[in-house]
Design an enzyme around this catalytic site. Structure first.
Site, mmCIF file in Angstrom:
data_model
loop_
_atom_site.group_PDB
_atom_site.id
_atom_site.type_symbol
_atom_site.label_atom_id
_atom_site.label_comp_id
_atom_site.label_asym_id
_atom_site.label_seq_id
_atom_site.Cartn_x
_atom_site.Cartn_y
_atom_site.Cartn_z
ATOM 1 N N LYS A 162 3.672 -6.783 3.934
ATOM 2 C CA LYS A 162 3.235 -5.406 3.439
ATOM 3 C C LYS A 162 3.041 -4.771 4.805
ATOM 4 C CE LYS A 162 0.042 -3.195 3.539
ATOM 5 N NZ LYS A 162 -0.721 -2.452 4.728
ATOM 6 N N ASN A 195 0.032 10.615 5.428
ATOM 7 C CA ASN A 195 -1.463 10.020 5.921
ATOM 8 C C ASN A 195 -2.710 11.136 5.891
ATOM 9 O OD1 ASN A 195 -1.530 7.188 7.233
ATOM 10 N ND2 ASN A 195 0.809 8.139 7.712
ATOM 11 N N THR A 218 -1.342 -2.844 10.717
ATOM 12 C CA THR A 218 -1.574 -2.913 9.451
ATOM 13 C C THR A 218 -0.676 -3.451 8.757
ATOM 14 O OG1 THR A 218 -2.878 -1.861 7.652
ATOM 15 C CG2 THR A 218 -1.125 -0.422 8.515
ATOM 16 N N GLU A 225 6.260 4.515 7.235
ATOM 17 C CA GLU A 225 5.777 5.709 6.548
ATOM 18 C C GLU A 225 6.689 6.988 7.149
ATOM 19 O OE1 GLU A 225 0.977 4.502 5.506
ATOM 20 O OE2 GLU A 225 1.868 5.898 7.336
ATOM 21 N N THR A 247 0.851 -1.058 0.065
ATOM 22 C CA THR A 247 0.108 -0.105 0.048
ATOM 23 C C THR A 247 0.843 1.224 -0.086
ATOM 24 O OG1 THR A 247 -0.023 -0.457 2.311
ATOM 25 C CG2 THR A 247 -2.087 -1.119 1.138
#
Length: 401
Positions: free
Chosen positions: A177, A396, A188, A274, A151
């Site tokens: 992932k 985000n 996640t 991220e 993602t």
């Protein structure tokens, strides 16, 4: 034990594929993946504890309770979470389509989804993805599958290990992932592990739980838990070796390899966090118990103030001491010592006469370690975290667009 090339198709008897079905209409990336065992496999899994478990998680949990699987279909771009009975029906249909395509039963097909929450799956595109993946299954297809589950990840994550058991070799492979919403447990991330070892479901579940507990459940990017987290392990016995039994040397070697595989994957997830620019290992020793040490390490790793200091490359050890102090663990402040790599910045709860430049040089590295001792106990633990950067906010803030 040695590292080998590949991921989920490195073990014998596994094939995979990835395909771009445009689950998100504007996206051109691969977004459907299928991993298949050529024969029936034992299966075990660990899943999110979020009360909003996505329908794919519920379906795949039930498969694991039955203990047998032929494979798993995964889509990115849509989490199929908070979608009610319709979402459950879509999962069942996805499993039916995949089972039909590979000659299996729907109950033996895991289904996992990751992406935006609260949107139903585009089933016509899912069907196209299932059929295209089934037609393209191959050993080289493991790479395509690893790309398809990404993602916000910037790189695909694949690992494989081979171990010798005296009477032959077994292999373990994995793809995962995960880049954001990492912590407190898994969060996640989706990880699929395959092995050509023969392991009964109960023993496989025990081994997986132990491995995840010391790896994927000890990482942090941003202190959020998703609705869709899963670590799934399939063991098909294609190595031809006898089934591994707990309590034997062979099983211990397998457990060690699984631990290493999961730990390497955990660090890969944090490296690709991220907006992350740092991978920080936090080691705590001298606690009264391993659990106490784990709570202290986790408090430091989850501290937003520590994580922003890591990003700013600021050796502000006071933030580390502060986080250790509010971890809810009883220890004497005068017993606390802290090192940044080999630079000791605190001893007996007070600053040492360290060189600021030396401490700052440690923080400028892409990867470094923070070590804390909190007394003379035998408890110890390790935790991995990232820094918290400006890019994390940008990623985000516009995730759905």
């Amino acid at each position: 034990m040695k590292s080998i090339s590949g991921g989920v198709t490195a073990p014998r008897g596994f094939r995979a594929a990835g395909f771009a079905a445009h689950i998100k209409l504007k996206s051109t990336k691969k977004d459907c993946a299928l991993v298949v065992s050529d024969s029936a496999a034992s299966v075990a899994g660990m899943f999110t504890t979020n009360i909003f478990k996505a329908p794919p998680v519920m379906w795949t949990e039930q498969m694991c309770q039955r203990g047998a699987s032929r494979g798993v279909f995964i889509n990115s771009g849509n989490a199929n979470a908070c979608t009610g009975e319709e979402g459950l029906a879509d999962v069942a249909e996805t499993a039916r389509l995949a089972a039909l395509a590979i000659g299996a039963t729907a109950e033996g097909i895991g289904v996992l989804s990751t992406g935006v929450i609260g949107v139903r799956l585009p089933m016509a595109r899912i069907q196209a993805g299932v059929e295209a993946c089934a037609a393209a299954l191959s050993v080289p297809g493991g790479k395509d599958a690893a790309e398809a589950i990404m993602t916000t990840d910037t790189v695909p994550k694949e690992i494989a290990i081979e171990i010798s058991l005296g009477n032959g070799t077994v292999r373990l492979g994995a793809m995962a992932k995960g880049s954001g919403m990492i912590c407190p447990n898994m969060a996640t991330m989706i990880c699929v592990i395959t092995t050509d070892a023969a392991v009964e479901p109960a023993a496989l579940s025990m081994a997986l739980r132990g491995a995840v507990g010391m790896s994927i459940n000890r990482i942090c990017v941003d202190n959020d838990m998703s609705t869709s987290d899963c670590v799934l392990c399939l063991a098909n016995g294609a190595s031809g070796l006898p089934a591994l039994e707990p309590g034997t040397e062979a099983f211990a070697a397998f457990q060690q390899a699984l631990n290493q595989l999961c730990q390497d994957m955990a660090k890969a997830l944090v490296r690709d966090g991220e907006g992350a620019t740092k991978l920080v290992e936090i080691r705590v020793s001298g606690a009264a118990s391993d659990e106490d040490a784990s709570r202290i390490a986790r408090a430091v790793g989850q501290s937003q103030l520590c994580k922003t200091a890591f990003y700013g490359e600021d050796p502000n050890w006071g933030r580390i001491a502060c986080a250790a102090g509010y971890a809810g663990v009883a220890f004497e402040p005068s017993a606390l010592s802290i090192w940044l790599d080999e630079v000791q910045v605190a001893q007996a709860g007070r600053p040492t006469a360290y060189e600021e430049e030396a401490a700052a040089a440690v923080m400028k590295q892409r990867e470094f370690a923070i070590r804390l001792t909190v007394g003379g106990g035998s408890g110890e633990s390790v935790f991995w975290t990232s820094d918290l950067s400006v890019d994390y906010v940008h990623i985000n803030a516009d995730y759905r667009s």
